[in-house]
Structures are given as C-alpha cells and as structure tokens.
Design a protein around this motif. Structure first.
Motif: not given
Ligand code: GLC
Length: 423
Positions: A287, A296, A282-283, A280, A298, A289
């Motif tokens: 992660v 995903q 953004d994280l 991920s 999150k 799924r």
C-alpha cells in the motif's frame, strides 16, 4: 493462421492520427498535449509499428520539457490548445518550453531499455541511447534528491496526478487534508467524457488547490517538501522507479560516469531495504503511505501489485499477492481492475476506482513473470485481450462489463496492444 486479437492497422492509425509532429497526444480533445508516462508507453507502439526513428523521437520530445533540476514534468505543453484545463497559464511555469510542475511514474528508463534492445537499426539505437542517457539519469537523481531529501529510500509525491492514478481511493484520506481551491474554474474533462467516468468536483477542487500551491511557493523544492499539505509515498511510483533504476543502471555500464551510477545504486538499495514499511499484513498487499500522518493508505489497488514489476516483493509477498489476484480477476473479469472489486470504494467505470488500464496490466504481467508466476501472467494477458474484443482502443475499460470508457482512439492502449497483445 490464428486470427489477430485486434486490427493492427487500426492501432497504428491511432498513433498516426494522434501524432502532432514528433509527439503523440493521448487522445484528441480530452488530452491535447504530451504526457510523461503516456509518451514512454506510446514509444513502444511506434517501435512495434516499425518506425524506430519515431519511437526515439517521442522520448526526445518528452525530454525537451525537462527542468534544469532534472524533473521530467507530467505534461509538456508543446503547442497551445484550448480543450484542456488546467493549461500552462494556471500552472505558471515560466520555462521556454511550458510544462506542468509535477512529474509522473518514471517508466521512461525501462522503455529506453526495451527500445535499445529491440532496435534493428543499431547505429540509431546507440546514438539515441547516448543522447538520452544523461537526461534520464538526471531525472532519476532528481527523484531521490528532491523527493527523498531525508534519504528514507521512499520518494514522495505531492499530487494525485503525479501518481498517474488520479482518483484512486488510496488518495481519499490524504486529500482530506488539502483545502479546496477558492476560485471558480471550468473543468473541461466532463465536456468530453461522461461525468460518471471522471473524478468528483470535491476532488478536483483539491487538485487545483495544489496546482496553485506549487506556483505560490515558486516551485521551491525545500519549501514544498516542508509545507505541502499532500505528501504521499506512492507504492506505484516507488515500484516503477525501482524497476527503472535497475534498467537504467544496466544501460549505464561503460556509458555514464561512476559518481552518478554509484549514487543511484545506493538510493535504489535504500528503496529495497525500506519497502517493508509499505507492506500491509492485514490486506496481504503493498500500500501507499501518508508521510504527514505516517498512516498506511489501506486500499487494495493495482499500484499495490506493482512491486512485482519493481522486483521489490519477497517470494512470500509475491505468493500472497498472487493468491489475492484470484478473486480480483474472478469478480471483475476484464483486465485487472484498478481497485479490488471487493473493496467498498470499487466503481468499475470510474477512472482509477475500478476500471482496468492495459499499460498497468502489462507491467503487472511482466512482474508476475519475473517471479515465475507465469500462469497468472498469462491470465492477465488473456483478460486484457478480452477488453479489445469490441475492436476499439479506449482510455480504460469497465472491469465488470468490458465496455470502453473515457477517451476513445487512445494512444497508450493502441501502443500497448501493439507491443504486448498482438500475438
Ligand atoms: C489521466 C490519467 C493519467 C494519464 C493522462 C493522459 O490524467 O490519469 O495517468 O497520464 O490522463 O492520458
């Protein structure tokens, strides 16, 4: 001389007291049978306690529950006990050795490799390795054949219990797709442990629905793959499996037929090629799924750090994860919290939603070391030792206060302390 971090005799005594004759229960009352990844971790403790034969026996007993198709179940019901729900009659598996119908994170082969390398009795080590290898190989081939029939490289899981991280916030969304069990049952876990440290009823109803679902479908792999309302690519299982593939392939050299090893090599390479789908951006973390929606999941959880253990992260991903670990440990300083403390779903005392689990911390530290992040690995070890300061060996620890939670006198905590935290 440096004072030991914990009472070694106490840790060894826990293993002996939890030994029911060849297999070790995780703790009295709450978990009165043999569990899959607990058995592997516990074998490390037996080895360290100087009982090599007993260490190997733990794994032999685990494989007594192996299914003909290769699956090593998550629970082996070697003997009756009435302190646990759901027992063998609910699972409905009719094999000679009663078991559950799902598996658990396959750390087994990695443990076999450690026992083999550390064993002082070389004749015993060679004999036990030869005896166990075919079963362990069949187990790995099962994961790929039955749990990745489309050859994506990413095996799937059918139950939160299979992840070993039962109520991780990562499973909240996919569980919404699962109906609740439609019959009344009595949980036994909350009779042993404070309900604030266990999953909610809402989740439990769905866990039980899935148990019924497998039985209703006669444990038919194809049918379950096609129709299971919960089908998740779990980054924890995938990472642990990948590390175990590598370890197993080393052990197989000149010992096991080429067709199996070639097939496993190919599957393992597919996993490495596919893992990017579980990163991920953004994280800044890996992660899991949901394969039914493709979404995903999150959540920043300890499972998302395990690709370091599985050697599946690129150096850049490893660096990003390492940076993330800074605030993670700062705000929850006892061990590595199972969910990042900045997460909305973080609860420091509730099972897999925030407490720290020492066997996970061990795998993560090994992973960090593999990537040359040895300072962080040493820090993880340090904060894990801090959990043992009260002298007890709990199932898991409140990651903010350090208080012991769940079951007491717990086998895998004692075992991993002996194996990893003794010095
Ligand atoms: C719980 C844990 C699981 C463990 C089992 C026995 O179900 O979530 O990971 O294997 O207890 O200790």
């Amino acid at each position: 001389m440096k004072k030991p971090v914990f009472d070694i005799d106490h840790a060894t005594r826990i293993l002996r007291n939890n030994d029911l004759g060849g297999y070790t229960i995780p703790t009295q009352g709450l978990y009165p049978f043999q569990w899959n990844w607990d058995a592997a971790i516990t074998a490390l403790g037996w080895m360290e306690a100087g009982d090599e034969a007993r260490a190997w026996l733990e794994l032999e007993m685990l494989l007594k529950g192996q299914w003909d198709n290769g699956m090593v179940p998550h629970i082996i019901f070697h003997a009756d006990a009435d302190t646990y729900f759901p027992g063998p009659e609910v699972w409905g598996v009719e094999n000679a050795v009663k078991t559950s119908a799902i598996s658990q994170p396959p750390v087994l082969a990695s443990v076999v490799k450690i026992l083999f390398e550390q064993g002082k009795d070389r004749a015993l080590a060679e004999q036990k390795l030869a005896q166990l290898l075919p079963g362990v190989m069949a187990y790995h081939l099962w994961w790929y054949r039955e749990r990745d029939p489309e050859n994506t490289g990413l095996v799937c899981s059918y139950h939160p219990w299979e992840s070993g991280m039962d109520n991780s916030p990562a499973w909240d969304h996919p569980l919404e797709n699962v109906p609740a069990a439609d019959w009344e049952y009595t949980r036994r876990d909350t009779g042993h442990v404070d309900a604030a440290e266990r999953p909610h009823k809402h989740q439990y109803d769905r866990y039980i629905y899935l148990v019924d679902f497998f039985k209703r479908n006669h444990f038919d792999s194809d049918l379950i793959y096609q129709t299971c309302p919960y089908r998740v690519q779990d980054i924890g299982i995938i990472s642990i499996l990948h590390r175990a593939n590598t370890d197993l392939l080393v052990l197989c050299q000149n010992r096991i037929d080429n067709d199996s090893t070639r097939s496993l090599q190919q599957s393992s390479a597919r996993t490495a090629a596919a893992i990017g789908a579980l990163w991920s951006e953004d994280l800044n973390c890996f992660v899991s799924r949901d394969t039914l929606t493709g979404a995903q999941l999150k959540t920043i959880s300890c499972a998302g750090v395990l690709p370091l253990f599985g050697e599946l992260a690129s150096p850049a991903q490893a660096a990003a994860i390492n940076e993330n670990l800074g605030s993670w440990i700062e705000d929850a300083p006892f061990g590595l919290a199972s969910t990042h403390p900045h997460s909305e779903t973080f609860e420091p005392q509730r099972y897999w939603r925030g407490p720290s689990w020492l066997h996970i911390n061990w795998m993560i530290a090994l992973g960090l070391d593999t990537y040359g992040l040895s300072e962080r690995a040493a820090q993880i070890k340090q904060v894990s030792k801090a959990c043992l300061a009260n002298g007890d060996f709990w199932e898991y620890y409140n990651s903010v206060s350090g208080e012991g939670c769940g079951g007491g006198e717990f086998s895998w905590t004692a075992a991993i302390a002996l194996h990893w935290l003794k010095d």
